[in-house]
Write a protein that holds these residues in place. Structure first.
Motif, PDB file in Angstrom:
ATOM      1  N   GLU A  98     -25.518  11.552 -24.054  1.00 28.16           N
ATOM      2  CA  GLU A  98     -26.950  11.589 -24.369  1.00 28.16           C
ATOM      3  C   GLU A  98     -27.659  10.313 -23.910  1.00 28.16           C
ATOM      4  O   GLU A  98     -28.629  10.382 -23.147  1.00 28.16           O
ATOM      5  N   PRO A  99     -27.238   9.122 -24.333  1.00 22.87           N
ATOM      6  CA  PRO A  99     -27.906   7.935 -23.787  1.00 22.87           C
ATOM      7  C   PRO A  99     -27.706   7.776 -22.284  1.00 22.87           C
ATOM      8  O   PRO A  99     -28.586   7.244 -21.595  1.00 22.87           O
ATOM      9  N   LEU A 100     -26.568   8.230 -21.767  1.00 25.85           N
ATOM     10  CA  LEU A 100     -26.402   8.204 -20.308  1.00 25.85           C
ATOM     11  C   LEU A 100     -27.444   9.094 -19.650  1.00 25.85           C
ATOM     12  O   LEU A 100     -27.947   8.778 -18.560  1.00 25.85           O
ATOM     13  N   GLY A 131     -28.855  -4.530 -24.291  1.00 22.56           N
ATOM     14  CA  GLY A 131     -28.373  -3.721 -25.399  1.00 22.56           C
ATOM     15  C   GLY A 131     -27.750  -2.451 -24.857  1.00 22.56           C
ATOM     16  O   GLY A 131     -27.500  -2.332 -23.647  1.00 22.56           O
ATOM     17  N   PRO A 132     -27.485  -1.466 -25.718  1.00 19.91           N
ATOM     18  CA  PRO A 132     -26.812  -0.248 -25.261  1.00 19.91           C
ATOM     19  C   PRO A 132     -27.515   0.449 -24.096  1.00 19.91           C
ATOM     20  O   PRO A 132     -26.856   0.807 -23.112  1.00 19.91           O
ATOM     21  N   ILE A 133     -28.832   0.638 -24.181  1.00 18.02           N
ATOM     22  CA  ILE A 133     -29.525   1.338 -23.102  1.00 18.02           C
ATOM     23  C   ILE A 133     -29.564   0.489 -21.842  1.00 18.02           C
ATOM     24  O   ILE A 133     -29.377   0.998 -20.722  1.00 18.02           O
ATOM     25  N   GLY A 134     -29.782  -0.809 -21.971  1.00 17.22           N
ATOM     26  CA  GLY A 134     -29.786  -1.669 -20.792  1.00 17.22           C
ATOM     27  C   GLY A 134     -28.453  -1.659 -20.069  1.00 17.22           C
ATOM     28  O   GLY A 134     -28.392  -1.584 -18.837  1.00 17.22           O
ATOM     29  N   VAL A 135     -27.355  -1.708 -20.843  1.00 17.75           N
ATOM     30  CA  VAL A 135     -26.023  -1.697 -20.237  1.00 17.75           C
ATOM     31  C   VAL A 135     -25.723  -0.342 -19.597  1.00 17.75           C
ATOM     32  O   VAL A 135     -25.151  -0.271 -18.495  1.00 17.75           O
TER      33      VAL A 135
END
Length: 345
Positions: free
Chosen positions: A159-161, A185-189
């Motif tokens: 999902e975030p991918l 953060g998670p989305i940036g990474v």
């Protein structure tokens, strides 16, 4: 009529948000799938920034939690039962769930932009319940089969991918592209990983924390910067900029780092309004847009993970049960935390 191989229980446990920073374990009825729906037994749920925002503030913009609601929308599981019109052979299939239920009839849906459907029902967006529970319903075509080689955690994090894939498409990232990403953060990474998978040759990631900059290097960044120590506007201009912070100063600096005919995609949640460098945008014909969820991204996400181009398992830094969802939601206060998973057993 519902078809299942094994009887499903009548009730299930769920972590329910009953107020700001207040969660309770409740027994909820297990829903029965209707026509073209499947019942998914949840295996793993990723914790998203939007879940955290609802938990801490009770709202995101116009979306207000004014009644008890189950959080969580990044999920994987196994199909436990199917409704009319769904092949019973799907029972037992491992799936990643695209947490959207569009109307499929409005102008946006028929134009292929179902993410912008005005009547969208999206998991864990008021008043729709999410997936911090044992079973959920979804449309059969929103339950995407995943290969056995993919873990439940990775399947949930498709999902975030998908957000990152939608972002790369809007940023026009192709082989050889240079890109700046604000926030590790998670989305940036995940965006850094997606940029690498899309062929970007220069991936610059900024973050105030050294530990997060180090994480970004591990997951695709070619260089990292401390925006408190380096003037981001003075770097060699990039083709694209992605903001994953929502911080106005980061957005403005990032836009100024974009060269002529470049693209800017705003992903982070921040202030509703702030000033932008309009002359730089206009004089360089820079395209500035947002990204709101995704459309038709799961096939690409599954391929990128199955092929090894993107590593989602390596991003998991904590796993929690339903009794400890509050700890999962607060895990972002630890700078070493990247992605937390809830296992609703």
């Amino acid at each position: 009529m519902t078809t299942s191989v094994e009887p499903t229980p009548a009730t299930m446990r769920a972590s329910v948000m009953t107020g700001v920073r207040t969660l309770e374990i409740e027994d909820r009825p297990v829903p029965a799938p209707g026509p073209h729906q499947v019942l998914v037994e949840v295996a793993a749920v990723g914790v998203c920034g939007s879940d955290v925002h609802y938990y801490r503030h009770g709202r995101i913009g116009d979306f207000v939690v004014d009644a008890p609601m189950i959080l969580g929308h990044e999920l994987s599981g196994r199909i436990a039962a199917v409704g009319d019109g769904v092949d019973a052979g799907r029972i037992g299939q491992r799936v990643a769930v695209e947490p959207q239920h569009p109307c499929r009839r409005c102008k946006q849906c028929t134009a292929g932009r179902y993410n912008l459907c005005p009547d969208m029902e999206f998991y864990a967006t008021p008043p729709i319940d999410g997936a911090f529970c044992r079973y959920v319903l979804t449309d059969d075509d929103m339950a995407h089969p995943v290969p056995d080689s993919m873990s439940d955690d990775a399947a949930a994090l498709l999902e975030p991918l998908s957000v990152a894939i939608a972002t790369m498409r809007k940023a026009h990232v192709v082989p050889g592209t240079s890109i700046l990403i604000a926030g590790a953060g998670p989305i940036g990474v995940i965006c850094a990983q997606a940029a690498r998978a899309f062929g970007a040759s220069r991936i610059v990631v900024t973050d105030l924390l050294a530990s997060r900059r180090e994480k970004a290097l591990q997951f695709g960044a070619t260089e990292v910067l401390d925006p408190a120590a380096v003037d981001v506007t003075a770097i060699e201009p990039v083709d694209a900029f992605v903001d994953a912070t929502g911080v106005p100063v980061a957005v403005v600096s990032g836009i100024k780092a974009v060269g002529p005919a470049g693209h800017v995609v705003l992903v982070g949640m921040g202030a509703d309004e702030y000033a932008l460098p309009v002359s730089h945008i206009a004089n360089n014909e820079i395209t500035v847009t947002g990204v709101f969820r995704y459309t038709d991204t799961w096939p690409a996400a599954i391929h990128l993970v199955a092929s090894g181009a993107v590593d989602l398992d390596g991003m998991v830094t904590g796993r929690y049960d339903l009794e400890h969802v509050g700890e999962a939601l607060d895990s972002d206060t630890d700078p070493e935390s990247l992605k937390s998973i809830v296992v609703p057993s």
